[in-house]
Scaffold this active site. Structure first.
Site, PDB file in Angstrom:
ATOM      1  N   CYS A  97     -47.732   7.597 -16.321  1.00 44.35           N
ATOM      2  CA  CYS A  97     -47.409   8.520 -15.237  1.00 44.35           C
ATOM      3  C   CYS A  97     -46.085   8.200 -14.543  1.00 44.35           C
ATOM      4  O   CYS A  97     -45.533   9.035 -13.831  1.00 44.35           O
ATOM      5  CB  CYS A  97     -48.539   8.509 -14.203  1.00 44.35           C
ATOM      6  N   GLN A  98     -45.555   6.992 -14.747  1.00 44.73           N
ATOM      7  CA  GLN A  98     -44.381   6.548 -13.993  1.00 44.73           C
ATOM      8  C   GLN A  98     -43.183   7.491 -14.093  1.00 44.73           C
ATOM      9  O   GLN A  98     -42.449   7.663 -13.106  1.00 44.73           O
ATOM     10  CB  GLN A  98     -43.971   5.134 -14.413  1.00 44.73           C
TER      11      GLN A  98
END
Length: 329
Positions: A97-98
């Protein structure tokens, strides 16, 4: 148990799907098995034929609970033949998700951590018999990214019908905020010109009243006191909740380590404490029998749970997807 690889003619596989035999699943970014839990809760017949994750702590937890060790092979090195040999008809993906968060600087598709997801999409586009279902989960932010655009531009020309959702567990009565993007792609489903992302879960005919946290807390509860240094940050308002609270903020992998936006604090009697890993697992929908093997530290448990999925939301969407397909067969 991981099945031995079995080759099957595409027409034979399609016939099997329509006779309610096992769905053959590949979990990408398998983590601690959130998709596995959600598949079980959805009550469909399935077999996980392969799982992939580079995090060996996650793989240890996965094996401990499901008696199958995911491969730690880097996804960028996976080939089309690697995927096709499993004859899987369901792909489940929760990419890192970063790239889509402020903490990751929102580089989106240009972030190297998005490379593996883009690679898998490229492989899918080249498969001779792509999966019937592709499920994707990620944070809010993915919905406005070039990675989502690539996802849709890859799958729609291949004949996939797309449903997209941006929903949170409170919609199912769970007192925790975890706003996430979900995509259901089904091969052969009707396509829509609309790119609207739904913000309400598809109905399952059941009313989901909002519960309080009391249903999810451990008893008796071990104390994990919040240190004064964690609270002593001028100008920052912590999310402090109690047994009667009907919502709580999202837990991240930095819970207990980063005071800002990593999760709620629980007020118990006259003390402030952190949620236990088991309590977070309860809110994420992990069953009571799920546990961590010896050797996984408390910090690692928080990190692994923070990277996992809301199994209740995902199982709801899985049921919706498979029931919709059944009605159309």
């Amino acid at each position: 148990r991981m099945e031995h690889d079995q080759e099957s003619h595409p027409s034979k596989r399609r016939k099997e799907e329509n006779t309610n035999t096992d769905w053959r699943v590949i979990e990408f970014y398998s983590g601690i098995g959130g998709w596995h839990v959600a598949l079980r809760k959805s009550e469909i017949k399935f077999t996980v034929v392969a799982a992939y994750d580079v995090n060996e702590n996650a793989n240890q937890v996965y094996e401990h609970n499901y008696r199958m060790r995911p491969s730690n092979k880097t996804l960028e090195k996976i080939t089309r033949k690697d995927l096709e040999k499993h004859n899987a008809n369901v792909f489940c993906l929760s990419p890192p998700c970063q790239p889509y968060t402020r903490g990751g600087r929102e580089k989106k598709g240009t972030d190297e951590r998005a490379r593996s997801f883009h690679h898998i999409l490229e492989l899918i586009s080249k498969m001779t018999d792509p999966p019937t279902f592709i499920f994707v989960e990620n944070v809010k932010g993915f919905d406005t990214s070039d990675s989502r655009e690539l996802l849709l531009n890859t799958l729609k020309p291949m004949g996939y019908g797309i449903e997209e959702y941006l929903v949170t567990p409170t919609q199912m009565g769970i007192p925790n905020q975890r706003l996430r993007y979900y995509c259901i792609a089904r091969r052969g489903a009707p396509q829509s010109d609309s790119s609207t992302i739904q913000e309400i879960l598809p109905s399952d005919g059941v009313t989901h009243p909002l519960h309080s946290l009391s249903s999810y807390m451990e008893s008796p509860t071990p104390f994990l006191d919040v240190p004064p240094s964690y609270l002593d940050h001028s100008g920052y308002i912590h999310d402090i909740v109690d047994l009667d609270s009907q919502t709580s903020s999202c837990f991240t992998k930095n819970y207990t380590q980063n005071f800002k936006g990593s999760g709620p604090i629980f007020k118990q009697e006259d003390r402030l404490r952190f949620f236990t890993p088991r309590e977070i697992g309860n809110l994420l929908g992990f069953p009571p029998e799920f546990d961590f093997p010896d050797g996984i530290t408390t910090k690692q448990k928080y990190q692994l749970l923070g990277n996992s999925i809301s199994t209740s939301i995902v199982s709801h969407l899985l049921k919706h997807a498979f029931q919709t397909k059944a009605k159309m067969v």
